[in-house]
Write an enzyme that holds these catalytic residues in place. Structure first.
Site, PDB file in Angstrom:
ATOM      1  N   ASP A  71       0.839  -1.211   0.000  1.00 43.80           N
ATOM      2  CA  ASP A  71       0.000   0.000   0.000  1.00 43.80           C
ATOM      3  C   ASP A  71       0.866   1.250   0.000  1.00 43.80           C
ATOM      4  O   ASP A  71       2.066   1.206   0.293  1.00 43.80           O
ATOM      5  CB  ASP A  71      -0.959   0.023   1.201  1.00 43.80           C
ATOM      6  CG  ASP A  71      -0.243   0.059   2.536  1.00 43.80           C
ATOM      7  OD1 ASP A  71       0.808  -0.634   2.679  1.00 43.80           O
ATOM      8  OD2 ASP A  71      -0.695   0.772   3.448  1.00 43.80           O
ATOM      9  N   GLU A  97       0.070  -1.036   5.614  1.00 44.65           N
ATOM     10  CA  GLU A  97       1.098  -0.659   6.589  1.00 44.65           C
ATOM     11  C   GLU A  97       0.994   0.806   6.969  1.00 44.65           C
ATOM     12  O   GLU A  97       1.429   1.207   8.045  1.00 44.65           O
ATOM     13  CB  GLU A  97       2.495  -0.939   6.000  1.00 44.65           C
ATOM     14  CG  GLU A  97       3.659  -0.800   6.996  1.00 44.65           C
ATOM     15  CD  GLU A  97       4.313   0.589   6.994  1.00 44.65           C
ATOM     16  OE1 GLU A  97       5.191   0.810   7.848  1.00 44.65           O
ATOM     17  OE2 GLU A  97       3.963   1.443   6.157  1.00 44.65           O
TER      18      GLU A  97
END
Lengths: 361, 361
Positions: free
Chosen positions: B73, B134
């Site tokens: 991400d 994350e």
């Protein structure tokens, strides 16, 4: 004409009726209509309307003319619990009227309407000013509207009484108010590597220390005491919890005695925060009480109520700027203005009306 | 299968392709599909999918197993100017790739995919972890998902390399991070009558003074230096410009050496702000670098790149908590992570891949 205002009722009942016609700032149209419709039939008054601001004047060739003024808007209503319609209920201090506007300032407006109705031949010529939009940005203020378009409606007066809440005392003049933003600037960086940046919030430490250490003066003006005040009212800094903040802004509010000019006030704040970036964002001078004037002396003598200094800024400063000295006198505790449970002893409305009648009959 | 990932291309070209498939946190589905589809055909890998987190393992009975991990991400995109699609352009430091994810951390993900494709018989058994979410609240973190549902996929490893950006160096361990809110409480009042209230912002003066005066320690752990840091990151107080503020909150961030426990960190912050109301809102311990372990020594020897201490908190602490020592090593300057003009020299992607191949072939 739906639901006309009946001015024959006592001041407390009239106050409740005025409050129950909601008129949050910029939504005063219906109430202004009702006030205009109630005043037009009174033969001793000339009525002028500007926007939602109504001016009604006697023309009795009296040696003196005084303005009685009050704003007809309120701050917004609450929803849960609602603070309208008004409730009349017993309390430890006698019967009270509770609801939005009961203090700020439908009670003063009711007293003005009662005087317009019940005193057709006052000892002074009267200029009643029922004005819109006092509670919001000053560009909307109905007094400002008159000042721009029909200033002669006010400037021919010798004295003004603003019927803002004073808890039944006469409050002379008002303090000035200055707002400034003091900004520190740093350099953003990741908070795990702060040595790559510079912390703007840490740099604000001496600003807060100077405020905490500041000892405000009490200044005497025309025999009244005005305690000054310098306070942080807002502080804001930082963008995220893992970023060294690159900016911090402390907003301070300086309330200063009416003997201090706007320029002197600005210079004082700049000296207190010497070395910092200061932006003066708002500065409105106060008003001297003018209690040495004959018109004010007569007012004080007739009413026979306590005389103190006004602490908050009110539109008396606007009258002062137009050359008309002004005092505040009206029902309601100003500490309860804008509170959700705004409330006033019912007896204060009638007492305020009676005091004014002692002066005008 | 629309637009499959071609792992035969060089690491920089693959990085650009990965960046141009936007995968802001919680929107990783399409990229996870593409990664899974690219890995499934590789006969030497066992592939497991949990949510949008993909784990791929060799099973070659090597004497040692290492994890290579990276999150898929990114932080949100900018709109004006847009930071995607990526742009490849000349610069003073050679050709660069500019765009969201070029640093944090599609380059590391590209290197992992290249190794999975091009090194079918590595010298150590490998566990590739491509994980989701994350950059946001840790409850969404894909490593946490594995830790809760399939911990054995990770805990059988001897060592882990997290391919977060380190500008080509090996960064050992990470500092812990604690976030606390320090609150002062006052009493609201009108700012024209401050003596009826108590100013909570003024009460914050000693908090900022203690921060400004604070001298952080530098602590040595396993031969690496970890400079600690204590900073205000946010400050907020006040409700309106004419109200004495009844509340001020200073949010501080303490970054502490991995030799300090979470409890010791909390006690330290409480002692610095003794006398104030403190709420520890977040506290994640660091990770010792573990560079004395044989697996880490072999990694350092094979790569031949500089070794330094990691300053920011990374998921190496999560591996450390699972009993797997971990280091950070990946392309991109960590100071440019999350910046609007995130960019990385093209040469770093290939150099990172080559360094890893020196260790794995």
């Amino acid at each position: 004409m739906p639901n006309p205002l009946d001015l024959a009722r006592d001041a407390a009942t009239l106050t409740a009726d005025l409050c129950d016609r909601p008129s949050v700032s910029l939504q005063e149209g219906e109430l202004a209509d009702a006030i205009e419709d109630a005043l037009r039939p009174l033969a001793h008054l000339d009525v002028v309307r500007l926007g939602n601001t109504i001016v009604a004047r006697t023309n009795l060739d009296r040696p003196e003319r005084v303005v009685l003024a009050g704003h007809i808007d309120t701050v917004p209503l609450t929803v849960d619990p609602p603070n309208l319609p008004t409730v009349r209920e017993p309390s430890g201090q006698g019967e009270i009227l509770r609801g939005r506007g009961t203090v700020d300032m439908k009670g003063g407006v009711a007293v003005m309407l009662r005087l317009a109705y019940a005193v057709p031949a006052p000892t002074r010529d009267l200029t009643f000013v029922f004005y819109e939009a006092e509670e919001i940005d000053s560009i909307y203020n109905g007094l400002g509207l008159i000042e721009r378009e029909r200033p002669e409606l006010i400037t021919d007066a010798d004295f003004a009484v603003l019927l803002e809440p004073t808890d039944g005392a006469i409050e002379g003049g008002c303090k000035g108010t200055l707002r400034a933003e003091i900004t520190t600037k740093g350099i953003a960086a990741h908070s795990a590597r702060p040595w790559k940046g510079h912390n703007a919030i840490h740099d604000a430490a001496p600003i807060l220390t100077r405020l905490a250490d500041y000892r405000a003066e009490v200044k005497e003006v025309d025999g009244l005491e005005y305690p000054e005040a310098l306070n942080a009212v807002l502080i804001s800094g930082g963008t995220a919890t893992n970023v060294i903040p690159d900016r911090c802004v402390v907003t301070v509010n300086y309330r200063y005695a009416p003997s201090v000019s706007e320029d002197e006030a600005a210079a004082h704040v700049r000296s207190v925060f010497d070395g910092f970036e200061i932006d003066i964002v708002d500065n409105a001078g106060g008003a001297r009480p003018g209690l040495n004037r004959p018109a004010a002396q007569a007012f004080i003598a007739a009413l026979g109520v306590p005389v103190t200094a006004k602490q908050g800024w009110t539109d008396v400063a606007r009258f002062s700027a137009m050359g008309v000295p002004a005092v505040n006198f009206g029902p309601g505790d100003p500490n309860l203005a804008h509170m959700d449970d705004e409330r006033c002893p019912v007896a204060q409305y009638g007492a305020c009306e009676e005091a004014m009648i002692r002066w005008l009959r």
